[in-house]
Motif scaffolding. Sequence first.
Motif, PDB file in Angstrom:
ATOM      1  N   GLU B  58       0.848  -1.190   0.000  1.00 33.70           N
ATOM      2  CA  GLU B  58       0.000   0.000   0.000  1.00 33.70           C
ATOM      3  C   GLU B  58       0.885   1.241   0.000  1.00 33.70           C
ATOM      4  N   THR B  59       0.375   2.312  -0.589  1.00 35.86           N
ATOM      5  CA  THR B  59       1.112   3.572  -0.643  1.00 35.86           C
ATOM      6  C   THR B  59       0.187   4.712  -0.238  1.00 35.86           C
ATOM      7  N   TRP B  60       0.774   5.673   0.418  1.00 35.40           N
ATOM      8  CA  TRP B  60       0.027   6.852   0.827  1.00 35.40           C
ATOM      9  C   TRP B  60      -0.319   7.648  -0.429  1.00 35.40           C
ATOM     10  N   SER B  61      -1.560   8.121  -0.533  1.00 36.81           N
ATOM     11  CA  SER B  61      -1.940   8.814  -1.755  1.00 36.81           C
ATOM     12  C   SER B  61      -2.625  10.147  -1.463  1.00 36.81           C
ATOM     13  N   GLY B  62      -2.308  10.735  -0.330  1.00 32.22           N
ATOM     14  CA  GLY B  62      -2.813  12.074  -0.054  1.00 32.22           C
ATOM     15  C   GLY B  62      -3.821  12.077   1.083  1.00 32.22           C
ATOM     16  N   ARG B  63      -4.525  13.161   1.205  1.00 36.57           N
ATOM     17  CA  ARG B  63      -5.533  13.254   2.254  1.00 36.57           C
ATOM     18  C   ARG B  63      -6.890  12.944   1.657  1.00 36.57           C
ATOM     19  N   PHE B  64      -7.676  12.191   2.370  1.00 33.02           N
ATOM     20  CA  PHE B  64      -9.030  11.899   1.919  1.00 33.02           C
ATOM     21  C   PHE B  64      -9.963  13.034   2.340  1.00 33.02           C
ATOM     22  N   SER B  65      -9.740  13.560   3.536  1.00 31.12           N
ATOM     23  CA  SER B  65     -10.584  14.636   4.046  1.00 31.12           C
ATOM     24  C   SER B  65      -9.795  15.382   5.101  1.00 31.12           C
ATOM     25  N   ALA B  66     -10.457  16.283   5.770  1.00 29.79           N
ATOM     26  CA  ALA B  66      -9.788  17.046   6.831  1.00 29.79           C
ATOM     27  C   ALA B  66      -9.388  16.158   7.993  1.00 29.79           C
ATOM     28  N   THR B  67     -10.007  15.014   8.109  1.00 31.52           N
ATOM     29  CA  THR B  67      -9.743  14.157   9.268  1.00 31.52           C
ATOM     30  C   THR B  67      -9.230  12.778   8.897  1.00 31.52           C
ATOM     31  N   ALA B  68      -8.955  12.543   7.621  1.00 32.91           N
ATOM     32  CA  ALA B  68      -8.515  11.193   7.231  1.00 32.91           C
ATOM     33  C   ALA B  68      -7.506  11.253   6.092  1.00 32.91           C
ATOM     34  N   GLU B  69      -6.530  10.327   6.153  1.00 32.83           N
ATOM     35  CA  GLU B  69      -5.570  10.158   5.066  1.00 32.83           C
ATOM     36  C   GLU B  69      -6.136   9.139   4.081  1.00 32.83           C
ATOM     37  N   ALA B  70      -5.588   9.151   2.869  1.00 35.97           N
ATOM     38  CA  ALA B  70      -5.981   8.160   1.863  1.00 35.97           C
ATOM     39  C   ALA B  70      -4.775   7.309   1.509  1.00 35.97           C
ATOM     40  N   TYR B  71      -5.000   6.028   1.370  1.00 38.93           N
ATOM     41  CA  TYR B  71      -3.964   5.088   0.935  1.00 38.93           C
ATOM     42  C   TYR B  71      -4.501   4.277  -0.231  1.00 38.93           C
ATOM     43  N   GLU B  72      -3.585   3.871  -1.114  1.00 42.38           N
ATOM     44  CA  GLU B  72      -3.975   2.952  -2.179  1.00 42.38           C
ATOM     45  C   GLU B  72      -3.404   1.571  -1.867  1.00 42.38           C
ATOM     46  N   ALA B  73      -4.259   0.569  -1.873  1.00 41.36           N
ATOM     47  CA  ALA B  73      -3.828  -0.810  -1.621  1.00 41.36           C
ATOM     48  C   ALA B  73      -3.834  -1.590  -2.931  1.00 41.36           C
ATOM     49  N   ARG B  74      -2.857  -2.480  -3.085  1.00 45.47           N
ATOM     50  CA  ARG B  74      -2.745  -3.309  -4.289  1.00 45.47           C
ATOM     51  C   ARG B  74      -2.629  -4.764  -3.875  1.00 45.47           C
ATOM     52  N   VAL B  75      -3.352  -5.628  -4.577  1.00 44.15           N
ATOM     53  CA  VAL B  75      -3.226  -7.066  -4.348  1.00 44.15           C
ATOM     54  C   VAL B  75      -3.242  -7.767  -5.688  1.00 44.15           C
ATOM     55  N   MET B  76      -2.722  -9.001  -5.716  1.00 44.10           N
ATOM     56  CA  MET B  76      -2.861  -9.855  -6.900  1.00 44.10           C
ATOM     57  C   MET B  76      -4.012 -10.822  -6.658  1.00 44.10           C
ATOM     58  N   LEU B  77      -4.874 -10.955  -7.639  1.00 45.79           N
ATOM     59  CA  LEU B  77      -5.925 -11.961  -7.607  1.00 45.79           C
ATOM     60  C   LEU B  77      -5.462 -13.107  -8.483  1.00 45.79           C
ATOM     61  N   VAL B  78      -5.395 -14.295  -7.928  1.00 47.28           N
ATOM     62  CA  VAL B  78      -4.877 -15.463  -8.644  1.00 47.28           C
ATOM     63  C   VAL B  78      -5.991 -16.479  -8.825  1.00 47.28           C
ATOM     64  N   GLY B  79      -6.220 -16.875 -10.062  1.00 45.65           N
ATOM     65  CA  GLY B  79      -7.209 -17.913 -10.363  1.00 45.65           C
ATOM     66  C   GLY B  79      -6.506 -19.156 -10.887  1.00 45.65           C
ATOM     67  N   ASP B  80      -6.553 -20.240 -10.126  1.00 45.06           N
ATOM     68  CA  ASP B  80      -5.923 -21.505 -10.537  1.00 45.06           C
ATOM     69  C   ASP B  80      -7.000 -22.440 -11.069  1.00 45.06           C
ATOM     70  N   VAL B  81      -6.862 -22.823 -12.339  1.00 48.14           N
ATOM     71  CA  VAL B  81      -7.825 -23.726 -12.966  1.00 48.14           C
ATOM     72  C   VAL B  81      -7.225 -25.122 -13.026  1.00 48.14           C
ATOM     73  N   PHE B  82      -7.952 -26.097 -12.476  1.00 46.14           N
ATOM     74  CA  PHE B  82      -7.503 -27.500 -12.490  1.00 46.14           C
ATOM     75  C   PHE B  82      -8.538 -28.325 -13.255  1.00 46.14           C
ATOM     76  N   ALA B  83      -8.064 -29.077 -14.251  1.00 45.19           N
ATOM     77  CA  ALA B  83      -8.956 -29.974 -14.994  1.00 45.19           C
ATOM     78  C   ALA B  83      -8.270 -31.324 -15.143  1.00 45.19           C
ATOM     79  N   PRO B  84      -8.998 -32.429 -15.016  1.00 49.62           N
ATOM     80  CA  PRO B  84      -8.372 -33.754 -15.069  1.00 49.62           C
ATOM     81  C   PRO B  84      -7.607 -33.957 -16.371  1.00 49.62           C
ATOM     82  N   ASP B  85      -6.435 -34.589 -16.275  1.00 49.60           N
ATOM     83  CA  ASP B  85      -5.615 -34.788 -17.466  1.00 49.60           C
ATOM     84  C   ASP B  85      -5.798 -36.162 -18.088  1.00 49.60           C
ATOM     85  N   GLY B  86      -6.719 -36.953 -17.548  1.00 47.34           N
ATOM     86  CA  GLY B  86      -6.996 -38.254 -18.147  1.00 47.34           C
ATOM     87  C   GLY B  86      -6.098 -39.364 -17.651  1.00 47.34           C
ATOM     88  N   SER B  87      -5.140 -39.067 -16.784  1.00 45.90           N
ATOM     89  CA  SER B  87      -4.231 -40.113 -16.320  1.00 45.90           C
ATOM     90  C   SER B  87      -4.942 -41.078 -15.381  1.00 45.90           C
TER      91      SER B  87
END
Lengths: 163, 168
Positions: B58-87
């Motif tokens: 996360e990084t600080w990204s300024g003030r949100f209001s007179a009483t609060a700071e704003a931060y930007e949060a970043r995450v990775m969304l990972v989708g793992d697809v599993f399908a039978p291989d016939g073995s």
Amino acid sequence: MAEALTLELEQARFESAVSAFLRGKAPDVVDKAVRKLAFDVVAETTKGLNGLGGLPKRIDTGRLRAGWRVAMANGGLPTAGLTSSPASKAGDGTAAVAGVGVNRTVTVANRVKYAPHVEHGTLHMLAGKHLERGLRLARTRLPKDTGLDAIGPAMRRAFNSVF
Amino acid sequence: MGTIHASARESNVRARVFAHLNAQSYAGVVSVIFEGDEHFAPQTHTPFIRFSIVPIGETWSGRFSATAEAYEARVMLVGDVFAPDGSEDGTHDAFAVDRAADDVAHVMRELSLSMKDYASTPATPTAVADSPIRVVEGALQRIPLPNADGYRRRQITNELRWHFQHSD
């Protein structure tokens, strides 16, 4: 009557001076920048392996984490702060710097056999994504101003120190 | 330091994203699981998708209001697809994994969700203003992974960002 002060720019001499400056200094600057970038990626990757930043901690013998240090050392790249391990084996990591002039490529590889499983996960283990996180963070921290105007202030500072 | 704002709870982001992903359809997939689903046992002949979230920072990204700071949060969304291989059972479609992966990539490509407060009212979460959860354009990655344990694999990754408030 006041005399006017005029300044005439000798374009050809100016461009020749800039070219000489870039040929002489820029390759070193680029080389240092690319090496530092590689170090930053590796450092963030090992932080992630340690479980910092909320990432899944994946340390047992420490061999995978140390593989990055082995790689950086083999390539003559910085290793300050990177952790070693008694479980390390020769060949656990490789690195190389290639290119000429302002074109530089640094390749760093962790060759510990289970590295892909930790990074991408398995049927029973979630993906760690430690290296990908390091790459995304490093990309964010790169200077974003790549326009032609970006070089102006740096050039002015450079010439001010010469004349 | 005031009380934590709903937008600052990563648990709200996880719940919102996983609830959305669970409501989508993926070709040929019977089960969708999420990190933390400890009791899921992969069935050898059954395709499934596993979603997880990996923090970036996360990084600080300024003030949100007179009483609060704003931060930007970043995450990775990972989708793992599993399908039978016939073995284990040789009658499976070799391309089923790619069809399912296509659907996962489609869902993850331009994800844009409103933030909701699940922490306060899990059954009927209320909307949280000014904190949309959005993907970063052009950041989606899709990679094939080696077959293992009787499954073909595809992995799709994208990056999500949102802003949260931190009161002074």
